[in-house]
Design an enzyme around this catalytic site. Sequence first.
Site, PDB file in Angstrom:
ATOM      1  N   ASP A 177       0.855  -1.187   0.000  1.00 25.82           N
ATOM      2  CA  ASP A 177       0.000   0.000   0.000  1.00 25.82           C
ATOM      3  C   ASP A 177       0.893   1.239   0.000  1.00 25.82           C
ATOM      4  O   ASP A 177       1.498   1.565   1.027  1.00 25.82           O
ATOM      5  CB  ASP A 177      -0.917   0.022   1.224  1.00 25.82           C
ATOM      6  N   LYS A 240      -6.993   3.396  -3.723  1.00 24.62           N
ATOM      7  CA  LYS A 240      -7.485   3.408  -2.335  1.00 24.62           C
ATOM      8  C   LYS A 240      -7.713   4.841  -1.900  1.00 24.62           C
ATOM      9  O   LYS A 240      -6.912   5.728  -2.218  1.00 24.62           O
ATOM     10  CB  LYS A 240      -6.453   2.706  -1.448  1.00 24.62           C
ATOM     11  N   LYS A 276     -10.508   0.272  -3.056  1.00 19.87           N
ATOM     12  CA  LYS A 276     -10.547   0.097  -1.607  1.00 19.87           C
ATOM     13  C   LYS A 276     -10.891   1.403  -0.904  1.00 19.87           C
ATOM     14  O   LYS A 276     -10.047   2.286  -0.800  1.00 19.87           O
ATOM     15  CB  LYS A 276      -9.207  -0.421  -1.079  1.00 19.87           C
TER      16      LYS A 276
END
Length: 340
Positions: A177, A240, A276
Amino acid sequence: MASGLRTPRVARFGPGRKESFRPGYTEAMAQTPVLPKGFELPLEPRLPRIGSVDAVALEERAASLAKRSIKKEAKVFALELAVRMMDLTTLEGQDTPGKVAALASKAIRPDPSEPGVPSVAAICVYPNLVPAAVARVEGSSVKVASVATSFPSGQSPIELKLEEVAWVVDQGADEVDMVIDRGAFLSGRYAKVYDEIVRVKEASGDAHLKVILEVSELGTYDNVRRASLLAMAAGADFIKTSTGKLPGAATLPVTLCMLEAIRDVYEENGRMVGMKPAGGIRQAKQAVQYLVQLHETLGPDWLTPDLYRLGASSLLNDVLMQLRKEKTGVYQSPDYFTVD
């Protein structure tokens, strides 16, 4: 006269004073930063002029989808799907291997009294705790995700970011991430942001790359859409919303904005990119709203942990309570569920 500056201009800085500008001086200063060549996505050459998002229509659509309700078997399916899509996260300064071990146990068996409840998708930790996480989830379906690239600010030299990514992948992380450099993005240095994502993707190897936009710092839906397209063009496997470290993280309208960008990319070149939303999702009702939005925007093909995740540190227990209620007809106290 042709557009642009073709002849010297005269500026006055005081009574009787004149100064000539060089031809083309103002024009050169006003140019949009040049994006790198070789984009795979036809949308990207137009990135700085991608157009405006209709904020009113976007928010009305998100609010309309949030009002839809599902009952009985469909609700149980949605709640179990939400569990399968969750990334259990611990990103605190007080994190320890022991805390990661407890988180991993919760991820593998969310409700020990109900064997039918599925495992979550992944646990997300800081880089130094990746080895502990990998050891604890070994033999299960739970993946290990690690934040990287100077999370949460992204303010480090690219060489240090790449070293960190390579290290967590070498330690066994399945997913990385990363955070974009919001300072570079907001100042119009899109090529720098693009290049960093490309290089981090290369350093990630076979690990899936999630690119965190930190939407609360981007300011507008236009910037959210632009950053989403840029991240996908650079090779992101997921986009995300947030780090979870700032208020105003994931919201239904901003998530819808990103889903529509994913849909546009899919319609353009057939590439399926994951999504996400993270931060601020604490109740089962919210999780169902996000899943309804996903289904109505991208369709059933995205209803899989491979293409959609829910970032949550406090959502799981509420979903487990709702599942128990749907199956038994009796509400359970939070005291019946572990707090990890």
